[in-house]
Motif scaffolding. Structure first.
Motif, short mmCIF file in Angstrom:
data_model
loop_
_atom_site.label_atom_id
_atom_site.label_comp_id
_atom_site.label_asym_id
_atom_site.label_seq_id
_atom_site.Cartn_x
_atom_site.Cartn_y
_atom_site.Cartn_z
N ASP A 1 2.23 -2.67 -9.50
CA ASP A 1 1.73 -4.01 -9.15
C ASP A 1 2.67 -5.09 -9.68
N ALA A 2 3.04 -4.90 -10.96
CA ALA A 2 3.90 -5.90 -11.59
C ALA A 2 5.26 -5.93 -10.89
N SER A 3 5.77 -4.76 -10.51
CA SER A 3 7.07 -4.71 -9.82
C SER A 3 7.00 -5.45 -8.50
N ILE A 4 5.87 -5.25 -7.78
CA ILE A 4 5.73 -5.91 -6.48
C ILE A 4 5.63 -7.42 -6.66
N LYS A 5 4.86 -7.84 -7.66
CA LYS A 5 4.75 -9.29 -7.90
C LYS A 5 6.09 -9.89 -8.29
N TYR B 1 0.83 -1.20 0.00
CA TYR B 1 0.00 0.00 0.00
C TYR B 1 0.87 1.26 0.00
N ARG B 2 1.90 1.23 0.82
CA ARG B 2 2.76 2.40 0.93
C ARG B 2 3.59 2.63 -0.33
N VAL B 3 4.06 1.53 -0.92
CA VAL B 3 4.83 1.66 -2.16
C VAL B 3 3.93 2.21 -3.27
N GLU B 4 2.72 1.69 -3.30
CA GLU B 4 1.74 2.16 -4.31
C GLU B 4 1.55 3.68 -4.18
N ALA B 5 1.49 4.15 -2.93
CA ALA B 5 1.25 5.57 -2.70
C ALA B 5 2.40 6.46 -3.18
N ILE B 6 3.61 5.91 -3.20
CA ILE B 6 4.75 6.77 -3.59
C ILE B 6 5.36 6.34 -4.92
N ALA C 1 14.82 2.94 -15.56
CA ALA C 1 14.11 3.43 -14.37
C ALA C 1 13.21 2.32 -13.81
N VAL C 2 12.52 1.60 -14.71
CA VAL C 2 11.64 0.51 -14.25
C VAL C 2 12.48 -0.61 -13.63
N ASP C 3 13.64 -0.88 -14.24
CA ASP C 3 14.55 -1.89 -13.67
C ASP C 3 14.99 -1.50 -12.27
N ALA C 4 15.36 -0.22 -12.11
CA ALA C 4 15.83 0.25 -10.80
C ALA C 4 14.69 0.20 -9.79
#
Lengths: 159, 472
Positions: B22-26, A8-13, A31-34
């Motif tokens: 979501d995908a990153s978390i999964k 939840y917290r990661v989603e928020a930031i 950036a997505v990789d990092a």
């Protein structure tokens, strides 16, 4: 903290984290990789985070470490050209995106966290482990070199 | 447009392109589970490994005598399994350490280290008069308070037996998956478990031998006798410069295109850095290759220690034994095969009612489905694969199997950890016997009709003829 709360917290930031990575690395894929790597490491370590009120700065620090790792790796394979802060004309001739990438790293770090990622000056100093006065000086220099006129308002808008 | 307008535009653009996490978390969850399972001690595997090491030790050449290295004979025995470490030791590439702790009837002594670029090999010995059987595991705990991970993957697991291995030197190989120089001072924690207590529980049916479902933390707490906290101070300044070979050559392997960028040779390992073409449809989860130097000496793929960080990325490295202390320069790379994970075949589908399957790995066949209450047992057969035997030069000389994956998913994409038992026969030299082996998957309390198993590979490829890349 439970995994659901971490999620939840990661989603928020997420926006803030993505922007930070994007500005550090200048490439969506990297950036997505990092971000992936930082989230993975966050998942490994969130149970050990004692002061949960610092979750955002903690995750950002992991992300910055990841971005720095990538930059070090890149430096070995294809070094990025940085311009000295005195190269006013060269900076002026570049679009903002390119100019930011060519800033000396210590100036870029401050301006990215402060204005693009939306951290306060104190948080920025804490994240970079530098005194607040140093962060303020670097912020002023970076804005001067980029010819940006941004105040507190712009910084907080990003939050 | 002035600079402030540019800034505003750019911020808008960045807001719009924020990817879903979501995908990153999964992906993160899956990787974490995979890592836990990979490095969690699997008892039966550990026992096999012990036999294998013993066999290699018996036939390994004795290293040259070198009076200035303490414990040389024991160290040589410990590294007999690894060509790189053995050669490094023969060239005095070792740093002495003198750390020792005694707790609750167990003494742990760290005798020496091999310090390399982003790799540390720690040699230690364990002694106890109080216990007959122990298990030892080491970790490098991360500095999470400062958001800092050392990215350390440790390959170590030690079954200590008073009758056989008491006092023998063992080692833990630590790979740092970070570009950052690991710190001058590094925590190194060792947990010693009471194996007798564990085996008693196995006999009493409290836990099952090789029980994957029992988590690492749970095992560590339940059977731990003592925990040792050491601080290692490797001297990173004594590492020599790597030898680099620029390659920049394109190759095609089974229809997939790659560019071999360069080879970096360090004292205890070699990395081949590769970039995959964007249009590729499969990722090599394992690349079979060897490097050959001007004198015809071979350095084969794989390494002792974690070989990858568990990420499938377009730019990746594959690791091989090191040629650092050999005189000849690397003259060519020879690729002999690969295990591919093809796009769209990341998971195998099984209908538990009808037996219908899709995307099972090429060499694996579902032989049967058994249900006991809500627990489902899946029986598989895996046809062994062949690879080049670099020692003898026989292109299809060695048989190998791929450990089955351990994660599975339901229709809601919820992740589960499977229990796997395999039945593979090995000879005393660690070679597989026969042409195929069996393994059994257990889906505990799984009431659904359909299941998706995570594939570690989907197809296997063996080069028809040698694919050689010359190094200029």
């Amino acid at each position: 903290m439970k995994k659901e709360e971490f999620t939840y917290r990661v989603e928020a930031i997420r926006g803030q984290l993505y922007k930070t990575a994007m500005l550090y690395l200048g490439s969506h894929a990297q950036a997505v990789d990092a971000l992936d790597e930082a989230i993975y490491k966050g998942l490994c370590g969130y149970k050990k985070l004692r002061k949960q009120e610092f979750f955002t700065t903690w995750m950002t620090r992991i992300l910055i470490n990841e971005c720095n790792n990538e930059l070090r790796r890149r430096k070995r394979t294809c070094p990025l050209e940085e311009l000295p802060e005195t190269a006013v004309e060269e900076f002026d001739s570049l679009p903002l995106k390119e100019a930011l990438q060519k800033l000396p790293k210590e100036l870029k770090d401050v301006v990215v966290l402060r204005y693009f990622s939306g951290f306060t000056l104190a948080e920025t100093a804490e994240l970079l482990k530098i005194p607040q006065g140093t962060a303020a000086t670097r912020q002023r220099k970076a804005l001067q070199v980029l010819r940006l006129e941004l105040g507190e308002e712009e910084a907080y808008e990003q939050k | 447009m002035n600079r402030n307008d540019e800034f505003t535009e750019w911020m808008k653009e960045l807001e719009e392109s924020v990817p879903e996490v979501d995908a990153s978390i999964k992906r993160g969850c899956r990787r974490k589970l995979r890592k836990q399972l990979l490095y969690q001690p699997l008892m039966s595997l550990a026992a096999l490994f012990a036999v294998f090491v013993l066999a290699v030790n018996l036939c390994a050449p004795v290293a040259k005598a070198c009076a200035n290295i303490p414990f040389l004979k024991e160290l040589t025995k410990a590294v007999a399994f690894s060509k790189s470490l053995r050669t490094a030791l023969e060239n005095d590439y070792i740093q002495e350490v003198n750390l020792s702790q005694t707790k609750d009837g167990v003494t742990v002594e760290i005798t020496s280290m091999m310090v390399d670029h982003r790799k540390l090999t720690v040699f230690y010995r364990v002694e106890s008069e109080q216990y007959d059987r122990l298990q030892i595991n080491c970790i490098v705990p991360d500095d999470w308070e400062n958001g800092r991970s050392y990215g350390a993957n440790i390959s170590n697991f030690y079954n200590w037996n008073a009758g056989e291995s008491a006092g023998e030197i063992q080692y833990a190989a630590i790979d740092f998956f970070t570009e950052e120089q690991p710190p001058e001072s590094l925590p190194f924690h060792m947990t010693v478990w009471n194996d007798d207590a564990y085996l008693e529980d196995v006999q009493a049916g409290v836990v099952q031998k090789g029980d994957d479902a029992m988590g690492w933390d749970e095992q560590a707490c339940k059977y731990a006798i003592a925990e040792f906290e050491f601080t290692l101070e490797p001297d990173w300044t004594k590492i020599p410069e790597e030898k680099e070979y620029k390659v920049n050559q394109e190759i095609e392997l089974d229809g997939q295109k790659f560019t071999i960028r360069n080879i970096e040779v360090y004292p205890t390992y070699m990395d081949v850095n590769i970039e995959a073409a964007e249009e590729n449809t499969a990722f090599p989860t394992y690349l079979h290759f060897y490097a050959e130097n001007e004198k015809g000496e071979l350095f084969r793929d794989g390494c002792v220690g974690g070989c990858n960080s568990g990420r499938l990325t377009r730019e990746f490295s594959v690791r091989a034994e090191s040629s650092y202390f050999y005189e000849g320069k690397i003259a060519r790379l020879v690729i002999t095969g690969a295990e591919w994970l093809e796009q769209g075949k990341e998971r195998a589908y099984i209908n538990l009612n009808t037996g219908e399957t899709k995307n099972l790995p090429e060499n694996d066949t579902l032989k049967g489905i058994r249900k006991e209450g809500e627990t489902v047992y899946l029986d598989f057969e895996q046809k062994y694969m062949m690879r080049m035997d670099e020692e003898t030069g026989d292109p299809f000389g060695k048989t190998f199997a791929i450990c089955p994956p351990v994660l599975y998913y339901d229709a809601e994409d919820k992740i589960y950890i499977g229990e796997i038992r395999w039945d593979w026969d090995w000879d005393e030299n660690g070679n597989l016997l026969g042409e195929s082996g069996e393994y059994e998957w257990t889906l505990k309390e799984y009431p659904y009709e359909e299941v998706w198993l995570e594939n570690f590979y989907s197809s296997s490829w063996q080069a028809d003829k040698e694919i050689s890349v010359k190094i200029k």
